[in-house]
Scaffold this active site. Structure first.
Site: not given
Ligand code: NAI
Length: 472
Positions: A16, A92, A161, A220, A276-277
């Site tokens: 953000g 999460p 994103e 994504k 993320c991954f």
């Protein structure tokens, strides 16, 4: 089509903050307000020391802050004022309950969505910026419609994103693509055009991709799964290289020159980290299971299994090389962030490695140029152990530079690929002179010039390389 003049971003985190700061930087006619419930984080965004480190971020924020870029905890006022709201809260992996350890915890998304519904007194475009499971937009729509009053209309877009931490500002200023998904209704398409127009202030039109909502959400997860899969693939090959004498850098180069494969993301390492991954692949695994596609679930799960294996394999190699014991030995760990140019430590390989070293009763000396000391203690603490902090302080030292960490060490382990650890940046002769002998060096990032380091006297192990290669 709405001409967007005011944007609110809910969630002032790694995504953000930079994303909406860049929008403010590129669109002076749009007022951008970034909100968060976390007062300390907002205070930091309003201070000289921003809460996250990203090359180029300070320039962007300091240029626009107080002009058309604002940070506040007054969530309601920002929602009320905005034409378009980005939801950029954390998603999460769930820790308990159904899907624990795999599914995304959507409580923060739901909380933010409910707030929008309660506060909004006029129609809004609501944009999923967070990475979410496929069809989350449907849940958001249900919440918004059930809680809104009168004739207010909400359009929901998916705009995942793709920035990478460490290069966030560069990626945002010059993205490979911007993806905007919308319901293919006249209202949905109109909202899609409104958001596209914001990006087109600096992103060429042909890089703005518009799709249906579900393709955008799934893309994504798919992009992260494919990127992580390349890392796990080269890491799997690195184990074969070590056993055969092939050199993983040479194999990666030879494969990457094939234009169908390309050269990026083929660097072997101690394993991928970051927030993320793993989370997004597990999310895909969970989705596949829910869709009754067990073979598909197993396929993607293997990417995560290989990543865990790579970390454990590296630890095993270190212990076996140090004569099968690291008890009371000093292990210097260079790097704690999950990759260079960020202070982010979420899912960093360093955490797994250091916990394993502590379990083996080693003393671990840690140095990272950007990670706060308190963050290191938090990441290494095991929840529930009362005097853990004291125990931890006995087992680890957090050092001011690499030389201090390596002083008196039996082994140096490179975990993060910070430029300052490269052979030509750090005085490895000085490090060697101050270490116990034999002095071992384990390169988990293929960062060093092995020949140069060996010439100093180090015993060197590099992932994907066999010390004896070429001598047989
Ligand atoms: P983060 O944890 O750094 O930031 C999220 C922020 O949202 C926190 O500061 C939290 O206090 C705030 N928040 C939560 N609920 C709120 C509410 N109801 N109202 C106001 N603020 C609230 O997370 P990060 O890394 O920015 O990630 C956000 C999303 O973006 C996640 O879904 C993540 O998967 C995705 N993403 C992350 C990338 C990364 O490199 N970190 C890259 C691309 C996507």
């Amino acid at each position: 089509m709405v001409d967007v003049k005011s944007i609110c971003c809910i969630g002032a985190g790694y995504v953000g903050g930079p994303t909406c700061a860049v929008i403010a930087y590129k669109c002076h006619n749009i007022k951008v307000t970034i909100v968060d419930l976390n007062q300390a984080r907002i205070d930091a965004w309003n201070s000289d020391k921003l809460p996250i480190y990203e090359p180029g971020l300070e320039e962007v924020v300091f240029d626009r802050r107080g002009k058309n870029l604002f940070f506040t905890t007054d969530v309601d006022a920002a929602i009320e004022e905005a034409d378009l709201i980005f939801v950029s809260v954390n998603t999460p992996t769930k820790k308990t309950g159904m899907g624990a350890g795999m599914a995304a915890d959507l409580a923060y998304i739901e909380g933010a969505t409910r707030r929008i519904a309660e506060v909004a007194t006029r129609s809004k475009i609501v944009v999923e910026k967070s990475t979410v499971p496929c069809r989350t937009a449907e849940s958001m729509r249900t919440i918004l419609e059930a809680n809104s009053t009168g004739s207010i209309h909400f359009d929901i877009l998916s705009n995942p994103e793709f920035l990478a931490e460490g290069t966030a500002i560069k990626d945002l200023l010059n993205p490979d693509r911007v993806l905007i998904g919308a319901l293919q209704t006249p209202e949905g398409i109109s909202a899609q055009k409104s958001l596209a127009a914001v990006y087109q202030n600096w992103v060429p039109e042909d890089r703005v991709i518009t799709t249906n909502l579900w393709s955008s959400e799934l893309s994504k997860l798919a992009a992260n799964a494919l990127l992580a899969q390349r890392i796990s693939s080269i890491n799997a090959l690195s184990a074969i290289c070590e056993a055969t004498g092939a050199d993983v850098d040479e194999v990666a180069y030879a494969c990457g020159r094939d234009s169908r494969l390309g050269s990026k993301f083929l660097k072997a390492s101690v394993g991928f980290g970051g927030s993320c991954f793993q989370k997004d692949i597990l999310n895909l695994v969970y989705l596949s299971q829910q869709l009754n596609l067990p073979e598909v679930a197993d396929y993607w799960q293997q990417v995560v299994i290989m990543n865990e294996y790579q970390k454990k394999r590296f630890v095993r190699k270190i212990i076996s090389t140090l004569f099968n014991t690291i008890t009371n030995k000093r292990i210097a760990v260079l790097g704690f962030a999950f990759k260079k140019d960020t202070g982010d430590t979420r899912e960093s390989a360093a955490i797994t490695l250091i916990k394993d070293f502590i379990d083996e009763n080693a003393h671990v000396a840690i140095y990272d140029p950007k990670v706060e000391h308190e963050q290191i203690y938090m990441d290494l603490a095991e929840p529930g152990v009362v005097d853990n902090r004291k125990q931890l302080e006995k087992r680890i030292s957090i050092c001011a530079d690499a030389y201090e960490a390596c002083k008196g060490a039996d082994a140096v382990v490179i975990v993060t690929e910070w430029d300052e650890f490269k052979s030509d940046q750090l005085d490895y002769q000085r490090i060697y002179d101050n270490m116990h002998k034999p002095a071992f060096l384990f390169d988990g990032r293929l960062l060093l010039d092995a020949a140069q380091i060996r010439a100093i006297g180090f015993k060197v192990h590099i992932i994907g390389k066999n010390e004896l290669a070429g001598t047989a």
